[in-house]
Design a protein around this motif. Sequence first.
Motif, PDB file in Angstrom:
ATOM      1  N   ALA A 120       0.820  -1.214   0.000  1.00 37.30           N
ATOM      2  CA  ALA A 120       0.000   0.000   0.000  1.00 37.30           C
ATOM      3  C   ALA A 120       0.856   1.267   0.000  1.00 37.30           C
ATOM      4  N   PRO A 121       1.969   1.319   0.760  1.00 30.71           N
ATOM      5  CA  PRO A 121       2.801   2.533   0.702  1.00 30.71           C
ATOM      6  C   PRO A 121       3.365   2.784  -0.691  1.00 30.71           C
ATOM      7  N   LEU A 122       3.699   1.723  -1.427  1.00 33.10           N
ATOM      8  CA  LEU A 122       4.203   1.906  -2.781  1.00 33.10           C
ATOM      9  C   LEU A 122       3.116   2.473  -3.684  1.00 33.10           C
ATOM     10  N   ALA A 123       1.910   1.964  -3.564  1.00 34.49           N
ATOM     11  CA  ALA A 123       0.797   2.513  -4.348  1.00 34.49           C
ATOM     12  C   ALA A 123       0.620   3.992  -4.050  1.00 34.49           C
ATOM     13  N   ASP A 124       0.729   4.358  -2.768  1.00 39.27           N
ATOM     14  CA  ASP A 124       0.578   5.767  -2.390  1.00 39.27           C
ATOM     15  C   ASP A 124       1.667   6.630  -3.019  1.00 39.27           C
ATOM     16  N   MET A 125       2.884   6.081  -3.142  1.00 33.55           N
ATOM     17  CA  MET A 125       3.983   6.844  -3.729  1.00 33.55           C
ATOM     18  C   MET A 125       3.829   6.968  -5.243  1.00 33.55           C
ATOM     19  N   LEU A 126       3.245   5.967  -5.890  1.00 25.25           N
ATOM     20  CA  LEU A 126       3.080   5.991  -7.340  1.00 25.25           C
ATOM     21  C   LEU A 126       1.873   6.812  -7.785  1.00 25.25           C
ATOM     22  N   ARG A 127       0.849   6.851  -6.963  1.00 31.65           N
ATOM     23  CA  ARG A 127      -0.437   7.413  -7.377  1.00 31.65           C
ATOM     24  C   ARG A 127      -0.368   8.865  -7.855  1.00 31.65           C
ATOM     25  N   PRO A 128       0.406   9.752  -7.210  1.00 32.85           N
ATOM     26  CA  PRO A 128       0.424  11.146  -7.698  1.00 32.85           C
ATOM     27  C   PRO A 128       0.892  11.275  -9.140  1.00 32.85           C
ATOM     28  N   ALA A 129       1.814  10.445  -9.573  1.00 32.66           N
ATOM     29  CA  ALA A 129       2.312  10.502 -10.956  1.00 32.66           C
ATOM     30  C   ALA A 129       1.427   9.750 -11.924  1.00 32.66           C
ATOM     31  N   LEU A 130       0.506   8.935 -11.393  1.00 33.26           N
ATOM     32  CA  LEU A 130      -0.364   8.104 -12.230  1.00 33.26           C
ATOM     33  C   LEU A 130      -1.815   8.336 -11.828  1.00 33.26           C
ATOM     34  N   PRO A 131      -2.307   9.564 -11.957  1.00 32.59           N
ATOM     35  CA  PRO A 131      -3.645   9.895 -11.438  1.00 32.59           C
ATOM     36  C   PRO A 131      -4.776   9.153 -12.126  1.00 32.59           C
ATOM     37  N   GLY A 132      -4.531   8.681 -13.354  1.00 31.93           N
ATOM     38  CA  GLY A 132      -5.585   7.952 -14.064  1.00 31.93           C
ATOM     39  C   GLY A 132      -5.531   6.455 -13.877  1.00 31.93           C
ATOM     40  N   ALA A 133      -4.638   5.985 -13.014  1.00 33.69           N
ATOM     41  CA  ALA A 133      -4.436   4.541 -12.853  1.00 33.69           C
ATOM     42  C   ALA A 133      -5.223   3.987 -11.669  1.00 33.69           C
ATOM     43  N   ASN A 134      -5.700   2.782 -11.845  1.00 29.57           N
ATOM     44  CA  ASN A 134      -6.199   1.992 -10.734  1.00 29.57           C
ATOM     45  C   ASN A 134      -5.063   1.092 -10.245  1.00 29.57           C
ATOM     46  N   PHE A 135      -5.110   0.736  -8.982  1.00 28.59           N
ATOM     47  CA  PHE A 135      -4.076  -0.110  -8.396  1.00 28.59           C
ATOM     48  C   PHE A 135      -4.709  -1.366  -7.803  1.00 28.59           C
ATOM     49  N   ALA A 136      -4.029  -2.481  -8.011  1.00 28.91           N
ATOM     50  CA  ALA A 136      -4.432  -3.748  -7.404  1.00 28.91           C
ATOM     51  C   ALA A 136      -3.200  -4.380  -6.772  1.00 28.91           C
ATOM     52  N   ALA A 137      -3.359  -4.879  -5.568  1.00 31.97           N
ATOM     53  CA  ALA A 137      -2.244  -5.507  -4.855  1.00 31.97           C
ATOM     54  C   ALA A 137      -2.742  -6.813  -4.251  1.00 31.97           C
ATOM     55  N   PRO A 138      -2.806  -7.853  -5.059  1.00 30.13           N
ATOM     56  CA  PRO A 138      -3.370  -9.122  -4.579  1.00 30.13           C
ATOM     57  C   PRO A 138      -2.420  -9.866  -3.641  1.00 30.13           C
ATOM     58  N   ASP A 139      -2.998 -10.728  -2.819  1.00 31.58           N
ATOM     59  CA  ASP A 139      -2.191 -11.688  -2.068  1.00 31.58           C
ATOM     60  C   ASP A 139      -1.772 -12.803  -3.027  1.00 31.58           C
ATOM     61  N   ALA A 140      -0.545 -13.256  -2.901  1.00 29.89           N
ATOM     62  CA  ALA A 140      -0.079 -14.389  -3.700  1.00 29.89           C
ATOM     63  C   ALA A 140      -0.922 -15.631  -3.381  1.00 29.89           C
ATOM     64  N   PRO A 141      -0.945 -16.606  -4.264  1.00 24.37           N
ATOM     65  CA  PRO A 141      -1.882 -17.727  -4.115  1.00 24.37           C
ATOM     66  C   PRO A 141      -1.611 -18.672  -2.948  1.00 24.37           C
ATOM     67  N   PHE A 142      -0.373 -18.739  -2.466  1.00 22.64           N
ATOM     68  CA  PHE A 142      -0.032 -19.798  -1.524  1.00 22.64           C
ATOM     69  C   PHE A 142       0.306 -19.226  -0.151  1.00 22.64           C
ATOM     70  N   PRO A 143      -0.420 -19.656   0.893  1.00 21.19           N
ATOM     71  CA  PRO A 143      -0.184 -19.111   2.231  1.00 21.19           C
ATOM     72  C   PRO A 143       1.091 -19.651   2.869  1.00 21.19           C
TER      73      PRO A 143
END
Length: 204
Positions: free
Chosen positions: A20-43
């Motif tokens: 989430a902190p990385l998304a917050d850092m990228l978002r100002p430069a990418l105002p038209g982008a959506n962000f998804a940060a899924p959990d990997a498949p294997f616990p």
Amino acid sequence: MSPSLVILLHGVNADGADLAPLADMLRPALPGANFAAPDAPFPTPFGFQWFSLDGITAQNRLQRVVEARAAFDALLSRIVEAHGLAANPRRVALVGFSQGAIMALDALATGRWPVAGVVAFSGRFSSPPPYAPSLQTPALLVHGDADDVIPWSESRDAEEALKKLGVSTRLRVLAGVDHCVTPEGADLAANFLAPLLGEETGTS
């Protein structure tokens, strides 16, 4: 132009929320982008992983990456379809950290995901042939020279391997940085991705 999508791929023993902190850092430069940060498949006991590290070696890592592809592709397909971009992968970018970077570079090298661009933080190239990359998909590799988890030389080797495949690849080595994503690294990623996704960037 349809909204773009940046998919963030976390490292081992973590989850999507860790990025989430990385998304917050990228978002100002990418105002038209959506962000998804899924959990990997294997616990794991501490989070999730894209493939197991138990007993891993440089030799068997390649096969584990191959075996991880089906679950990786299924997860990304669901995300891309949910954002209405299944027919338009050039509106999608992959940004991976550590094990997530390994999987992002594998997706690029095999040509399975001909996305707008790939950013790999603190990763390595662990993909066996055959290779069939989309030569329209450039890569940015960012690595700290103080990384004691995955040495920065792995990104140097990845740069060499990808360039031999014809992939436009940039490597940035950050002095004094360990196994992490820094604001400087995020700025490099933002500046790399903004033109690829049709965004204006105000970062330096």
